[in-house]
Motif scaffolding. Structure first.
Motif, PDB file in Angstrom:
ATOM      1  N   TYR A 278       0.828  -1.213   0.000  1.00 24.37           N
ATOM      2  CA  TYR A 278       0.000   0.000   0.000  1.00 24.37           C
ATOM      3  C   TYR A 278       0.859   1.258   0.000  1.00 24.37           C
ATOM      4  O   TYR A 278       0.476   2.274  -0.586  1.00 24.37           O
ATOM      5  N   LYS A 279       2.046   1.211   0.595  1.00 22.81           N
ATOM      6  CA  LYS A 279       2.931   2.378   0.562  1.00 22.81           C
ATOM      7  C   LYS A 279       3.471   2.619  -0.841  1.00 22.81           C
ATOM      8  O   LYS A 279       3.640   3.768  -1.262  1.00 22.81           O
ATOM      9  N   SER A 280       3.724   1.543  -1.590  1.00 22.10           N
ATOM     10  CA  SER A 280       4.206   1.697  -2.965  1.00 22.10           C
ATOM     11  C   SER A 280       3.140   2.314  -3.869  1.00 22.10           C
ATOM     12  O   SER A 280       3.453   2.863  -4.917  1.00 22.10           O
ATOM     13  N   LEU A 281       1.881   2.230  -3.456  1.00 21.82           N
ATOM     14  CA  LEU A 281       0.777   2.837  -4.203  1.00 21.82           C
ATOM     15  C   LEU A 281       0.474   4.257  -3.711  1.00 21.82           C
ATOM     16  O   LEU A 281      -0.551   4.838  -4.063  1.00 21.82           O
ATOM     17  N   ASN A 282       1.366   4.789  -2.874  1.00 20.87           N
ATOM     18  CA  ASN A 282       1.279   6.158  -2.342  1.00 20.87           C
ATOM     19  C   ASN A 282       0.109   6.381  -1.378  1.00 20.87           C
ATOM     20  O   ASN A 282      -0.446   7.481  -1.320  1.00 20.87           O
ATOM     21  N   PHE A 283      -0.253   5.348  -0.633  1.00 23.98           N
ATOM     22  CA  PHE A 283      -1.227   5.521   0.441  1.00 23.98           C
ATOM     23  C   PHE A 283      -0.451   5.764   1.725  1.00 23.98           C
ATOM     24  O   PHE A 283       0.551   5.108   1.995  1.00 23.98           O
ATOM     25  N   ARG A 284      -0.931   6.716   2.530  1.00 25.12           N
ATOM     26  CA  ARG A 284      -0.241   7.060   3.776  1.00 25.12           C
ATOM     27  C   ARG A 284      -0.351   5.954   4.817  1.00 25.12           C
ATOM     28  O   ARG A 284       0.555   5.753   5.601  1.00 25.12           O
TER      29      ARG A 284
ATOM     30  N   LEU B 258      -2.762   2.112   6.054  1.00 22.90           N
ATOM     31  CA  LEU B 258      -3.598   0.989   5.634  1.00 22.90           C
ATOM     32  C   LEU B 258      -5.064   1.407   5.544  1.00 22.90           C
ATOM     33  O   LEU B 258      -5.780   0.969   4.648  1.00 22.90           O
ATOM     34  N   LYS B 259      -5.512   2.283   6.439  1.00 22.43           N
ATOM     35  CA  LYS B 259      -6.898   2.755   6.410  1.00 22.43           C
ATOM     36  C   LYS B 259      -7.226   3.392   5.066  1.00 22.43           C
ATOM     37  O   LYS B 259      -8.275   3.122   4.478  1.00 22.43           O
ATOM     38  N   ASP B 260      -6.340   4.243   4.566  1.00 23.91           N
ATOM     39  CA  ASP B 260      -6.574   4.894   3.268  1.00 23.91           C
ATOM     40  C   ASP B 260      -6.663   3.863   2.141  1.00 23.91           C
ATOM     41  O   ASP B 260      -7.488   3.995   1.237  1.00 23.91           O
ATOM     42  N   PHE B 261      -5.802   2.855   2.189  1.00 19.22           N
ATOM     43  CA  PHE B 261      -5.831   1.797   1.180  1.00 19.22           C
ATOM     44  C   PHE B 261      -7.146   1.019   1.254  1.00 19.22           C
ATOM     45  O   PHE B 261      -7.782   0.762   0.238  1.00 19.22           O
ATOM     46  N   LEU B 262      -7.576   0.660   2.474  1.00 16.88           N
ATOM     47  CA  LEU B 262      -8.807  -0.109   2.648  1.00 16.88           C
ATOM     48  C   LEU B 262     -10.049   0.700   2.276  1.00 16.88           C
ATOM     49  O   LEU B 262     -11.081   0.127   1.926  1.00 16.88           O
ATOM     50  N   ASP B 263      -9.969   2.022   2.346  1.00 23.51           N
ATOM     51  CA  ASP B 263     -11.094   2.887   1.962  1.00 23.51           C
ATOM     52  C   ASP B 263     -11.193   3.100   0.447  1.00 23.51           C
ATOM     53  O   ASP B 263     -12.175   3.663  -0.035  1.00 23.51           O
ATOM     54  N   ARG B 264     -10.196   2.682  -0.271  1.00 24.63           N
ATOM     55  CA  ARG B 264     -10.208   2.782  -1.734  1.00 24.63           C
ATOM     56  C   ARG B 264     -11.404   1.996  -2.265  1.00 24.63           C
ATOM     57  O   ARG B 264     -11.669   0.870  -1.851  1.00 24.63           O
ATOM     58  N   LYS B 265     -12.168   2.588  -3.167  1.00 33.35           N
ATOM     59  CA  LYS B 265     -13.412   1.996  -3.663  1.00 33.35           C
ATOM     60  C   LYS B 265     -13.215   0.566  -4.169  1.00 33.35           C
ATOM     61  O   LYS B 265     -13.993  -0.327  -3.825  1.00 33.35           O
ATOM     62  N   ALA B 266     -12.197   0.331  -4.966  1.00 33.03           N
ATOM     63  CA  ALA B 266     -11.981  -1.004  -5.525  1.00 33.03           C
ATOM     64  C   ALA B 266     -11.683  -2.036  -4.430  1.00 33.03           C
ATOM     65  O   ALA B 266     -12.165  -3.161  -4.476  1.00 33.03           O
ATOM     66  N   VAL B 267     -10.902  -1.642  -3.423  1.00 29.75           N
ATOM     67  CA  VAL B 267     -10.520  -2.559  -2.351  1.00 29.75           C
ATOM     68  C   VAL B 267     -11.727  -2.912  -1.487  1.00 29.75           C
ATOM     69  O   VAL B 267     -11.996  -4.087  -1.228  1.00 29.75           O
ATOM     70  N   ILE B 268     -12.459  -1.905  -1.049  1.00 30.22           N
ATOM     71  CA  ILE B 268     -13.608  -2.181  -0.183  1.00 30.22           C
ATOM     72  C   ILE B 268     -14.665  -2.991  -0.935  1.00 30.22           C
ATOM     73  O   ILE B 268     -15.314  -3.868  -0.366  1.00 30.22           O
TER      74      ILE B 268
END
Length: 141
Positions: free
Chosen positions: A32-38, A40-50
């Motif tokens: 998730y850091k390589s995708l420029n998310f600060r 894990l919460k921000d990554f999990l809130d991503r529409k595609a992921v959720i």
């Protein structure tokens, strides 16, 4: 099973939990850091992921905002406890069953168990060449 077999199973299980779990947690953190998310919460809130994780937990649900990408899995690999660990339901009107009613909780990779890390990595992250060659991850309950 004799005493020596029990000891071997304990050693193998301990190594698996003490080595593989942190490795999966680290891999998730790096991804998730390589995708420029600060976080894990921000990554999990991503529409595609959720949306993906929602359908790994909820059967026969057709989302109001993304019906085109809805899937219906026969088995539900994400259990209720894991879903509640990741997401909180937003209070609001309507009684529809859609991923848009949920928001990710603040959680760190170190808080996740092996099976949950594996599910997120396999279903929501871009795995590298070596990871793909290792084969799919299918957790057991």
């Amino acid at each position: 099973m004799d005493k020596e077999d029990k000891r071997r199973y304990f050693v193998v299980g301990s190594v698996y939990l003490e080595v593989v779990t942190p490795l999966f947690q680290q891999k998730l953190d790096e991804n998730y850091k390589s995708l420029n998310f600060r976080c894990l919460k921000d990554f999990l809130d991503r529409k595609a992921v959720i949306h993906i994780l929602f359908h790994l937990r909820h059967r026969n649900a057709w989302c109001c905002t993304d019906k085109l990408n809805c899937t219906n899995h026969g088995a539900l690999p994400l259990n209720h406890h894991q879903w509640k660990q990741l997401y909180a339901e937003n209070p609001g009107p309507g009684i529809h069953n859609c991923f848009c009613k949920y928001t990710a909780k603040s959680i760190k990779p170190a808080d996740l168990d092996l099976s949950l890390c594996g599910l997120i990595l396999y279903n929501c992250c871009n795995l590298g060449q070596l990871d793909e060659e290792a084969g799919p991850y299918t957790p057991t309950e």
